[in-house]
Design a protein around this motif. Structure first.
Motif, PDB file in Angstrom:
ATOM      1  N   ILE A  42      43.436   2.837  38.171  1.00 55.52           N
ATOM      2  CA  ILE A  42      44.292   3.775  37.457  1.00 55.52           C
ATOM      3  C   ILE A  42      43.426   4.791  36.712  1.00 55.52           C
ATOM      4  N   ASP A  43      43.801   6.068  36.831  1.00 56.97           N
ATOM      5  CA  ASP A  43      43.129   7.167  36.128  1.00 56.97           C
ATOM      6  C   ASP A  43      41.639   7.227  36.445  1.00 56.97           C
ATOM      7  N   VAL A  44      41.323   7.452  37.710  1.00 55.19           N
ATOM      8  CA  VAL A  44      39.938   7.531  38.161  1.00 55.19           C
ATOM      9  C   VAL A  44      39.614   8.980  38.532  1.00 55.19           C
ATOM     10  N   PHE A  45      38.555   9.516  37.956  1.00 58.52           N
ATOM     11  CA  PHE A  45      38.052  10.846  38.315  1.00 58.52           C
ATOM     12  C   PHE A  45      36.632  10.681  38.817  1.00 58.52           C
ATOM     13  N   ALA A  46      36.388  11.116  40.045  1.00 57.86           N
ATOM     14  CA  ALA A  46      35.047  11.066  40.629  1.00 57.86           C
ATOM     15  C   ALA A  46      34.688  12.463  41.102  1.00 57.86           C
TER      16      ALA A  46
END
Length: 133
Positions: A42-46
């Protein structure tokens, strides 16, 4: 946030090893996961590139899932389509933006945003931008 760095492979690194910013599970094991207790992302920014002057950052895959029964919500997986200008550098496409360099082939490389090797994997709010494949 997950961010790529310059990838270096030495003579002891397996040439067929896939690099990733986040790997869930072992690719050599058939892991069905648990349908009564699924895993969550949940709520992953890569991102690969864009935050520094370095253009040699890379990875093969941003997120690799080697398991089943995973639920994901709000994943943004971004390969830089623009990077900061180096001192005294001019923008390569000033009609697009005079403030940034637009990435070109060979810069900030990433093949895939997400690779799923499992069953019953659900993603909502998934955005993958500008990958090479």
């Amino acid at each position: 946030m997950l961010e790529a760095t310059v990838l270096s492979r030495d003579e002891h690194s397996p040439i067929d090893k896939t690099t990733s910013l986040l790997q869930w599970g072992d690719p050599s094991i058939n892991d069905p996961g648990n349908e009564t207790n699924p895993g969550c992302l949940i709520d992953v920014f890569a991102r690969v590139g864009g935050a520094s002057l370095e253009r040699g950052v890379s990875t093969d895959v941003m997120v690799q899932l080697n398991s089943g029964n995973i639920y994901g919500d709000n994943l943004w997986l971004w390969r830089a389509d623009h990077v900061q200008l180096r001192p005294m550098e001019k923008a390569n496409f000033p009609h697009i933006s005079p403030l940034y360099r637009q990435t070109v082939k060979g810069e900030c490389n990433v093949n895939n945003g997400i690779v799923v090797n499992g069953a019953n994997v659900t993603m909502v709010g998934l955005a993958v931008e500008h990958t090479n494949q």
